[in-house]
Design a protein around this motif. Structure first.
Motif, PDB file in Angstrom:
ATOM      1  N   LEU A 171       0.818  -1.205   0.000  1.00 42.53           N
ATOM      2  CA  LEU A 171       0.000   0.000   0.000  1.00 42.53           C
ATOM      3  C   LEU A 171       0.854   1.258   0.000  1.00 42.53           C
ATOM      4  N   CYS A 190      -3.325   2.271   6.662  1.00 42.76           N
ATOM      5  CA  CYS A 190      -1.920   2.403   6.279  1.00 42.76           C
ATOM      6  C   CYS A 190      -1.011   2.809   7.435  1.00 42.76           C
ATOM      7  N   ARG A 234      -6.361  -4.454  -2.269  1.00 50.74           N
ATOM      8  CA  ARG A 234      -5.099  -5.044  -1.841  1.00 50.74           C
ATOM      9  C   ARG A 234      -4.589  -6.101  -2.814  1.00 50.74           C
ATOM     10  N   ASP A 238      -0.899  -5.282  -4.018  1.00 52.42           N
ATOM     11  CA  ASP A 238       0.207  -6.103  -3.524  1.00 52.42           C
ATOM     12  C   ASP A 238       0.889  -6.863  -4.651  1.00 52.42           C
TER      13      ASP A 238
END
Length: 368
Positions: A171, A190, A234, A238
């Motif tokens: 992130l 975050c 995500r 990622d």
């Protein structure tokens, strides 16, 4: 009541840009430059540091609160018009500003009393540095938090690479490279903030902080944040940003199939190619450097190197001075940015003193 810091600070025209006062058990710092979205000048940084010095040793001040005047936000960053002029003319004022600013960021992170940052509205660049290193970081439904430096030919600083390197998965890489702003829930995810308080309740929170311990005051006002977007992204973030090069990140984003991933790729391709590559290298290094102070030392080298390159001047010109939004980056493409171009940003400063927050670098062991 007027604080000790306010009474003893030397008078100057810049004093009005940082208002200091004590109420009950709190010392309150208000950034008071709303016409410039509370952008930081060098005297403002010094005045904040003076206040922290005075209040650290004042037993009547148990908690420090920092907020921004006006309706738009806490702080939009440093005074980039001044940085543009300095870089354009080959000056050193920006290096001197960053030296004091980064030292202030480190001090905030280690401050021995609760440091409560009200991150309402816009919080960008240097605004992140004076808030997200604090021990109690409050976001609201109005918060828009970002490190947008790659868009002006610069690199996330003020400890931004340290904070973003600690974010879950990739992130932080996504936010650092794209400069995308995040709201309350995503800032919490975050690790850029700790609590969500509705914007309308901030005045009551400050009033309670003046009378109560921080934990008790927070318990009265903390509420669940509105939903964010990053948790649902995500998977592709990622997968794509784990690549070792910016070129491969862009390739993965374009090939993923998600409209949001393609949009991120297009965003990256509009940023400074040099800044993107230096930012990725800085983030990867930050994961292994250790404490914040060592990362700030690295960022200082990078920032000073950026002053002597073409993209910082050009990026600020295009985004802030002329506002044509058409920067002419040099080099113009990712493929043209060499490893040597990137390594230049991490080299010792030579004649310019290092920041030196972490002390001397360890001497490599010699095998005899």
């Amino acid at each position: 009541m007027t604080s000790t810091a306010a009474r003893t600070s030397p008078a100057s025209p810049d004093d009005t840009y940082v208002l200091l006062h004590t109420t009950g058990r709190i010392g309150h710092i208000t950034l008071n430059r709303p016409q410039a979205l509370n952008a930081l000048t060098h005297p403002m940084v010094r005045r904040i540091d003076e206040a922290l010095t005075a209040w650290e040793h004042d037993p009547a001040v148990e908690t420090v609160v920092i907020s921004g005047a006006g309706e738009r936000g806490l702080c939009a960053g440093g005074d980039i018009r001044a940085i543009h002029e300095d870089a354009r003319t080959g000056g050193r004022a920006s290096a001197d500003f960053w030296r004091d600013e980064y030292r202030l960021n480190a001090r905030i992170a280690r401050y021995p009393k609760p440091y409560v940052a009200l991150m309402d509205g816009i919080v960008m660049g240097g605004g992140v540095g004076i808030s997200a290193h604090g021990s109690v970081r409050i976001v609201t439904e109005r918060s828009r938090i970002a490190m947008p430096e790659t868009g002006i030919g610069f690199v996330p600083d003020v400890g931004g690479t340290y904070l973003l390197a600690l974010a879950p998965g990739e992130l932080g890489t996504h936010l650092a490279l794209t400069g995308a702003p995040v709201g309350a829930a995503d800032a919490l995810l975050c690790g850029l903030a700790d609590h969500h308080v509705p914007s309308a309740a901030l005045g009551a929170l400050v009033a309670d902080l003046a009378e109560l311990p921080v934990r008790d005051a927070l318990a009265r006002h903390v509420r669940p944040a509105p939903p964010g977007v990053l948790a649902g992204r995500r998977e592709w973030i990622d997968a794509c940003y784990a690549a070792d090069t910016v070129e491969e990140i862009v390739r993965r984003l374009l090939g993923h199939g998600s409209p949001e991933a393609k949009e991120a790729a297009e965003t990256l391709l509009a940023k400074s190619p040099t800044s993107l590559k230096v930012t990725l290298a800085a983030l990867r290094r930050a994961r292994h450097l250790g404490p914040l102070e060592r990362v700030l030392d690295q960022e200082y080298r990078i920032s000073c190197a950026a002053l002597t390159g073409p993209d910082l001047v050009e990026g600020i010109r295009a985004q802030v001075v002329d506002k044509d939004r058409a920067p002419r980056w040099r080099p113009a493409t990712l493929a043209e940015v060499t490893d040597a171009d990137v390594q230049r940003f991490f080299a010792p400063l030579g004649e310019l003193p290092e920041l030196g927050l972490a002390g001397p670098e360890p001497t490599p062991e010699v095998a005899w």
